[in-house]
Design an enzyme around this catalytic site. Structure first.
Site, PDB file in Angstrom:
ATOM      1  N   GLN A  88     -49.310  14.856  -6.099  1.00  0.00           N
ATOM      2  CA  GLN A  88     -49.799  13.781  -5.235  1.00  0.00           C
ATOM      3  C   GLN A  88     -49.591  14.090  -3.763  1.00  0.00           C
ATOM      4  O   GLN A  88     -48.646  14.795  -3.381  1.00  0.00           O
ATOM      5  CB  GLN A  88     -49.091  12.466  -5.585  1.00  0.00           C
ATOM      6  CG  GLN A  88     -49.633  11.250  -4.836  1.00  0.00           C
ATOM      7  CD  GLN A  88     -49.077   9.949  -5.388  1.00  0.00           C
ATOM      8  OE1 GLN A  88     -48.222   9.953  -6.278  1.00  0.00           O
ATOM      9  NE2 GLN A  88     -49.555   8.825  -4.884  1.00  0.00           N
ATOM     10  N   GLN A  89     -50.483  13.554  -2.948  1.00  0.00           N
ATOM     11  CA  GLN A  89     -50.349  13.657  -1.495  1.00  0.00           C
ATOM     12  C   GLN A  89     -48.981  13.122  -1.081  1.00  0.00           C
ATOM     13  O   GLN A  89     -48.572  12.047  -1.485  1.00  0.00           O
ATOM     14  CB  GLN A  89     -51.454  12.842  -0.823  1.00  0.00           C
ATOM     15  CG  GLN A  89     -51.466  12.935   0.688  1.00  0.00           C
ATOM     16  CD  GLN A  89     -52.558  12.063   1.282  1.00  0.00           C
ATOM     17  OE1 GLN A  89     -52.585  10.853   1.047  1.00  0.00           O
ATOM     18  NE2 GLN A  89     -53.463  12.668   2.024  1.00  0.00           N
ATOM     19  N   GLN A  91     -46.247  11.649   1.476  1.00  0.00           N
ATOM     20  CA  GLN A  91     -46.064  10.919   2.734  1.00  0.00           C
ATOM     21  C   GLN A  91     -44.958  11.544   3.580  1.00  0.00           C
ATOM     22  O   GLN A  91     -44.784  11.168   4.739  1.00  0.00           O
ATOM     23  CB  GLN A  91     -45.741   9.453   2.446  1.00  0.00           C
ATOM     24  CG  GLN A  91     -46.897   8.687   1.847  1.00  0.00           C
ATOM     25  CD  GLN A  91     -46.540   7.246   1.554  1.00  0.00           C
ATOM     26  OE1 GLN A  91     -45.379   6.900   1.338  1.00  0.00           O
ATOM     27  NE2 GLN A  91     -47.545   6.381   1.534  1.00  0.00           N
ATOM     28  N   ARG A  92     -44.261  12.494   2.994  1.00  0.00           N
ATOM     29  CA  ARG A  92     -43.224  13.194   3.749  1.00  0.00           C
ATOM     30  C   ARG A  92     -43.836  14.253   4.663  1.00  0.00           C
ATOM     31  O   ARG A  92     -43.292  14.558   5.722  1.00  0.00           O
ATOM     32  CB  ARG A  92     -42.236  13.843   2.775  1.00  0.00           C
ATOM     33  CG  ARG A  92     -41.035  14.485   3.455  1.00  0.00           C
ATOM     34  CD  ARG A  92     -40.117  15.130   2.436  1.00  0.00           C
ATOM     35  NE  ARG A  92     -38.921  15.683   3.057  1.00  0.00           N
ATOM     36  CZ  ARG A  92     -38.039  16.449   2.421  1.00  0.00           C
ATOM     37  NH1 ARG A  92     -38.227  16.742   1.137  1.00  0.00           N
ATOM     38  NH2 ARG A  92     -36.981  16.919   3.039  1.00  0.00           N
ATOM     39  N   ARG A 164     -56.035  14.710 -26.019  1.00  0.00           N
ATOM     40  CA  ARG A 164     -55.368  13.693 -26.835  1.00  0.00           C
ATOM     41  C   ARG A 164     -54.708  12.637 -25.950  1.00  0.00           C
ATOM     42  O   ARG A 164     -54.806  11.436 -26.223  1.00  0.00           O
ATOM     43  CB  ARG A 164     -54.321  14.351 -27.742  1.00  0.00           C
ATOM     44  CG  ARG A 164     -53.778  13.412 -28.812  1.00  0.00           C
ATOM     45  CD  ARG A 164     -52.738  14.108 -29.664  1.00  0.00           C
ATOM     46  NE  ARG A 164     -52.445  13.395 -30.887  1.00  0.00           N
ATOM     47  CZ  ARG A 164     -51.539  13.790 -31.767  1.00  0.00           C
ATOM     48  NH1 ARG A 164     -50.848  14.916 -31.568  1.00  0.00           N
ATOM     49  NH2 ARG A 164     -51.320  13.086 -32.861  1.00  0.00           N
ATOM     50  N   ARG A 173     -56.254   1.929 -20.496  1.00  0.00           N
ATOM     51  CA  ARG A 173     -56.673   1.640 -19.121  1.00  0.00           C
ATOM     52  C   ARG A 173     -58.146   1.267 -18.956  1.00  0.00           C
ATOM     53  O   ARG A 173     -58.525   0.783 -17.889  1.00  0.00           O
ATOM     54  CB  ARG A 173     -56.339   2.840 -18.229  1.00  0.00           C
ATOM     55  CG  ARG A 173     -54.866   3.234 -18.246  1.00  0.00           C
ATOM     56  CD  ARG A 173     -53.958   2.104 -17.820  1.00  0.00           C
ATOM     57  NE  ARG A 173     -52.566   2.549 -17.701  1.00  0.00           N
ATOM     58  CZ  ARG A 173     -51.578   1.810 -17.224  1.00  0.00           C
ATOM     59  NH1 ARG A 173     -51.827   0.572 -16.819  1.00  0.00           N
ATOM     60  NH2 ARG A 173     -50.347   2.293 -17.153  1.00  0.00           N
TER      61      ARG A 173
END
Length: 244
Positions: A88-89, A91-92, A164, A173
């Site tokens: 993930q991108q 924020q640090r 799977r 979802r």
């Protein structure tokens, strides 16, 4: 707007799954036999094997998606699906530069419908950006300045799942009872698969859909919204409009 893209997947995924399944009982199976597996073999074996509930073979195919513009509320739900890989991108390391509140944060439609409340939200978020940037100017490191940012901030994430796990993810979802943002992401992921002619058959054979599609009934009957089974099935069937 959330953007979802299927960027990579296992080469000849249906043939790979079929070839892996045949090792269990085909005397002529060999490493070299992979190249001999064709569409007729897939149609002859895969629906039957999956119909028996032998779904471990689905783990031999993986899919990698990029997801851009969703909130951290969404990505936090996403990473709960633990049999997957995520990057993930950060924020640090990434400085939040956007001045436009709509481009920086995800604001639910329920908030936008209340004009007065919506204006208050935008004002609060603009103040958040201002305070974040002031912190950076005062020498606060990005890893500390980010603490002011809300979960609504937009993010980017790369997701890799085997087929799977993807089926399990879709089962939960795509349901109308799932939170609206991750449901939107899940439908976009399924639509990305459906765009590929070679992948579309697996949607039907593996029943890649919400649990009502997988089971044939809603397991949460008392909780389901009125008419959701019909709506969901119609939306799912549209992905299969082209002959399989």
């Amino acid at each position: 707007m959330v953007r979802v893209t299927l960027v990579n997947y296992t080469r000849r995924p249906l043939e790979t799954i079929t070839w892996a399944a045949l090792v269990s009982y085909w005397d002529e199976w060999s490493t070299e036999s992979f190249e001999k597996i064709n569409e007729d073999d897939v149609k002859a074996h895969l629906p039957r094997i999956l119909g028996y509930g032998h779904e471990s073979i689905l783990e031999h195919a993986t899919f990698t998606f990029s997801i851009e513009g969703c909130s951290r509320v969404c990505t936090h739900q996403l990473v709960r699906h633990r049999i997957a890989s995520y990057t993930q991108q950060s924020q640090r390391y990434i400085v939040l530069n956007e001045e436009n509140v709509e481009e920086t944060f995800v604001i639910p439609e329920s908030i936008k419908k209340d004009r007065e409340l919506y204006e208050k939200w935008k004002k609060a978020m603009a103040e958040t950006i201002k305070l974040y940037k002031e912190s950076l100017k005062r020498g606060i490191h990005q890893e500390d300045a980010r603490f002011i940012l809300p979960q609504a901030v937009r993010s980017k994430i790369v997701v890799t799942m085997n087929l799977r796990e993807l089926k399990h993810f879709f089962g939960l979802r795509l349901c109308e009872r799932a939170q609206w943002e991750i449901r939107e992401v899940a439908w976009k992921m399924l639509e990305e698969i459906a765009k590929r002619e070679e992948l579309r058959p697996i949607i039907k054979w593996a029943k890649l859909g919400p649990r009502c599609i997988q089971l044939g009934y809603c397991p949460e009957r008392e909780l389901m919204p009125p008419g959701c089974f019909k709506r969901t099935r119609e939306r799912w069937m549209k992905l299969l409009e082209k002959p399989l």
